[in-house]
Design an enzyme around this catalytic site. Structure first.
Site, PDB file in Angstrom:
ATOM      1  N   GLY A  55       0.761  -1.235   0.000  1.00 59.23           N
ATOM      2  CA  GLY A  55       0.000   0.000   0.000  1.00 59.23           C
ATOM      3  C   GLY A  55       0.795   1.290   0.000  1.00 59.23           C
ATOM      4  O   GLY A  55       0.346   2.289  -0.537  1.00 59.23           O
ATOM      5  N   ASP A 111       0.717   3.153   4.507  1.00 59.70           N
ATOM      6  CA  ASP A 111      -0.317   3.813   3.714  1.00 59.70           C
ATOM      7  C   ASP A 111      -1.447   4.329   4.597  1.00 59.70           C
ATOM      8  O   ASP A 111      -1.918   5.443   4.417  1.00 59.70           O
ATOM      9  CB  ASP A 111      -0.856   2.893   2.619  1.00 59.70           C
ATOM     10  CG  ASP A 111      -1.406   1.569   3.137  1.00 59.70           C
ATOM     11  OD1 ASP A 111      -1.213   1.239   4.325  1.00 59.70           O
ATOM     12  OD2 ASP A 111      -2.020   0.847   2.335  1.00 59.70           O
ATOM     13  N   ASP A 114      -5.167   2.128  10.543  1.00 60.92           N
ATOM     14  CA  ASP A 114      -6.585   1.854  10.748  1.00 60.92           C
ATOM     15  C   ASP A 114      -6.772   1.374  12.185  1.00 60.92           C
ATOM     16  O   ASP A 114      -7.083   2.144  13.077  1.00 60.92           O
ATOM     17  CB  ASP A 114      -7.045   0.816   9.725  1.00 60.92           C
ATOM     18  CG  ASP A 114      -8.542   0.626   9.705  1.00 60.92           C
ATOM     19  OD1 ASP A 114      -9.223   1.037  10.661  1.00 60.92           O
ATOM     20  OD2 ASP A 114      -9.056   0.058   8.731  1.00 60.92           O
ATOM     21  N   GLY A 116      -4.236   0.023  13.983  1.00 62.05           N
ATOM     22  CA  GLY A 116      -2.970   0.200  14.680  1.00 62.05           C
ATOM     23  C   GLY A 116      -2.244  -1.099  14.967  1.00 62.05           C
ATOM     24  O   GLY A 116      -1.136  -1.108  15.494  1.00 62.05           O
ATOM     25  N   THR A 118      -0.851  -3.314  12.903  1.00 61.02           N
ATOM     26  CA  THR A 118       0.378  -3.528  12.132  1.00 61.02           C
ATOM     27  C   THR A 118       1.550  -2.839  12.816  1.00 61.02           C
ATOM     28  O   THR A 118       2.604  -3.441  13.029  1.00 61.02           O
ATOM     29  CB  THR A 118       0.211  -3.042  10.685  1.00 61.02           C
ATOM     30  OG1 THR A 118      -0.861  -3.762  10.069  1.00 61.02           O
ATOM     31  CG2 THR A 118       1.487  -3.247   9.881  1.00 61.02           C
ATOM     32  N   LYS A 142      -6.824   6.882  10.559  1.00 64.91           N
ATOM     33  CA  LYS A 142      -8.251   6.792  10.904  1.00 64.91           C
ATOM     34  C   LYS A 142      -8.582   7.370  12.280  1.00 64.91           C
ATOM     35  O   LYS A 142      -9.742   7.526  12.616  1.00 64.91           O
ATOM     36  CB  LYS A 142      -8.725   5.336  10.833  1.00 64.91           C
ATOM     37  CG  LYS A 142      -8.797   4.798   9.421  1.00 64.91           C
ATOM     38  CD  LYS A 142     -10.211   4.732   8.935  1.00 64.91           C
ATOM     39  CE  LYS A 142     -10.248   4.138   7.542  1.00 64.91           C
ATOM     40  NZ  LYS A 142     -11.469   3.473   7.242  1.00 64.91           N
ATOM     41  N   ASP A 169      -5.767  -0.436  -1.688  1.00 66.68           N
ATOM     42  CA  ASP A 169      -6.519  -1.330  -2.558  1.00 66.68           C
ATOM     43  C   ASP A 169      -7.726  -1.937  -1.865  1.00 66.68           C
ATOM     44  O   ASP A 169      -7.885  -1.852  -0.649  1.00 66.68           O
ATOM     45  CB  ASP A 169      -5.619  -2.475  -3.030  1.00 66.68           C
ATOM     46  CG  ASP A 169      -5.392  -3.507  -1.938  1.00 66.68           C
ATOM     47  OD1 ASP A 169      -5.683  -4.690  -2.169  1.00 66.68           O
ATOM     48  OD2 ASP A 169      -4.923  -3.153  -0.836  1.00 66.68           O
ATOM     49  N   ARG A 175      -5.421   0.329  -6.715  1.00 69.24           N
ATOM     50  CA  ARG A 175      -4.160   0.931  -6.279  1.00 69.24           C
ATOM     51  C   ARG A 175      -3.684   2.027  -7.224  1.00 69.24           C
ATOM     52  O   ARG A 175      -3.034   2.974  -6.818  1.00 69.24           O
ATOM     53  CB  ARG A 175      -3.050  -0.128  -6.194  1.00 69.24           C
ATOM     54  CG  ARG A 175      -3.155  -1.081  -5.055  1.00 69.24           C
ATOM     55  CD  ARG A 175      -1.874  -1.924  -4.973  1.00 69.24           C
ATOM     56  NE  ARG A 175      -2.051  -3.109  -4.178  1.00 69.24           N
ATOM     57  CZ  ARG A 175      -2.010  -3.145  -2.852  1.00 69.24           C
ATOM     58  NH1 ARG A 175      -1.806  -2.043  -2.176  1.00 69.24           N
ATOM     59  NH2 ARG A 175      -2.187  -4.274  -2.208  1.00 69.24           N
TER      60      ARG A 175
END
Length: 183
Positions: A55, A111, A114, A116, A118, A142, A169, A175
């Site tokens: 991303g 990218d 959302d 958190g 990751t 977000k 994506d 993308r």
């Protein structure tokens, strides 16, 4: 705003509901981020910019061209979405950078933040490798409660919708869009 005919041509299926950030808005904000990052480091400090694939690739490519210092680039590949619109919560590290992180100034580029999860998974892994510093930069945020590792640099606050384009994506589609849109 991108003309409706361009949206239909680029998406094929016309599933884009609305354009949230235009190509021009993105370009301006990325230049600003490059200036902000450059101001935080001395010119002699070489930066290692780690991009989360897939991303972040468009954002990362534009961003490193706007940083006024020497940079090296490598990538990390994780997966948490699969083919859905909601994170599975299970972050898998699929590709680990081969470059040494010890003693280096590292900027981890994503990218979108959302849930958190990751970053919560990756930051301890990277910190254990002994970088001189570790900062986070995300294109979209977000702004959900309970994010363990807040980014130092944020491109835009993301709306509470599923967004695509500029590297983001849905099941590997969209993308290539030069703007960010909701579907």
């Amino acid at each position: 705003m991108t003309p409706p005919t361009d949206v239909a041509r680029r998406t094929g299926r016309g599933r884009v509901r609305r354009i949230i950030f235009t190509r021009e808005q993105i370009a301006l904000r990325v230049r600003e981020l490059g200036d902000e990052i450059s101001a935080c480091y001395e010119a002699r400090e070489e930066l290692l910019v780690l991009g989360l694939l897939k991303g972040s690739f468009m954002f990362l490519a534009d961003l490193v061209r706007c940083i006024h210092h020497p940079v090296q680039v490598d990538f990390i590949v994780t997966s948490s979405y699969g083919s859905g619109m909601v994170s599975s919560g299970n972050v898998q590290l699929l590709y680990d950078p081969e470059v040494s992180l010890g003693g280096r100034h590292v900027i981890l580029v994503d990218d979108i933040i959302d849930s958190g999860r990751t970053m919560a998974s990756l930051v301890p892994i990277i910190q254990a490798r002994g970088p001189a510093s570790l900062e986070l930069c995300t294109f979209l945020h977000k702004r959900r409660e309970g994010i363990a590792h807040e980014p130092r640099w944020v491109g835009f606050d993301a709306p509470p919708e599923f967004v695509v384009g500029y590297g983001l994506d849905y099941s590997e589609n969209f993308r290539h869009l030069p703007y960010v849109a909701s579907i």
